[in-house]
Design an enzyme around this catalytic site. Sequence first.
Site: not given
Ligand code: SAM
Length: 271
Positions: A40, A141
């Site tokens: 990545r 996010d």
């Molecule tokens: C796999 S997506 C899930 C999206 C949605 N909640 C779903 O279930 O479809 C995970 C998200 O978590 C966010 N994320 C990861 N670490 C994070 C953090 N420490 N604080 C806030 N968001 C975070 C990522 O940027 C990403 O957009």
Amino acid sequence: MTEHALAAPNDREFKLFQQLILQRLGIHVPEQKKTLVSNRLWKRLQARNVHRFADYYDLINRPEEQRELTQALELITTNETYFFREPRHFDFMREQFLPAKRNQSQLRIWSAACSSGEEIYSIAMLLADQRGNGWELLGSDVNQTMLDKARQAIYIDDRARHIPAQYRQRFCRKGTGPYAGHLRVNPELRQKIQLRRIQLHEAFPDIGRFDLVFLRNVMIYFDDNTRADVVRRVTEVLNPGGYLFVGHAESLHGLRVDLKQVMPAIYQRRS
Ligand SMILES: C[S@@+](CC[C@H](N)C(=O)[O-])C[C@H]1O[C@@H](n2cnc3c(N)ncnc32)[C@H](O)[C@@H]1O
């Protein structure tokens, strides 16, 4: 040997990135994900004409390279999401949560890792359909690029196939010209939601209390301590009796929190 193989991080370099990612995102990257991380980041090394991960690490730690650091970290987060993902949560909302809240004048809901917006607009469509008004919806996010996409609310048709046809008709517009093959969520819904950058692994800003929090498919990336800490703080911003939805692959097992499980992946704050 390929150029790429030459640039693969050695153990010391990988540890540096591991610590940085943990500190900045609360995300624990296990040793097995080394290739994924280097793949990545690889394009950023190329873009900056840097040949070793150690040099790239030094670069993103320079104060004037904040943008590059942000770009690097945004490549690490996994943003996979889709409309009406894990439909049992939406069934629960429609069949139990919303009817029970019928007499409450205002509902507050938080989609706490909303990625590119599919989750928050799914919630918004259901609320607009089943409740009309009397709701507030916050999406957050860590990834600003994803939040910008959520704000735009433009999705290719294929990604919208999980939206019920009736909702698609009522809450979305078909794109034309350069946007043919896309749809956009209607302004009435876009204006109803609030989006902001919140890092779950750090203290939350003042966001008030919620009747329901979606914390789905994000905890899987956290280590045990971060997960426990995030769940504890999310529980604190739930109203008594408020609900927490987690991803069906995630569990709160072993965490000491004031929540009772009411269904798979659905928890309720006790007091
Ligand atoms: C796999 S997506 C899930 C999206 C949605 N909640 C779903 O279930 O479809 C995970 C998200 O978590 C966010 N994320 C990861 N670490 C994070 C953090 N420490 N604080 C806030 N968001 C975070 C990522 O940027 C990403 O957009």
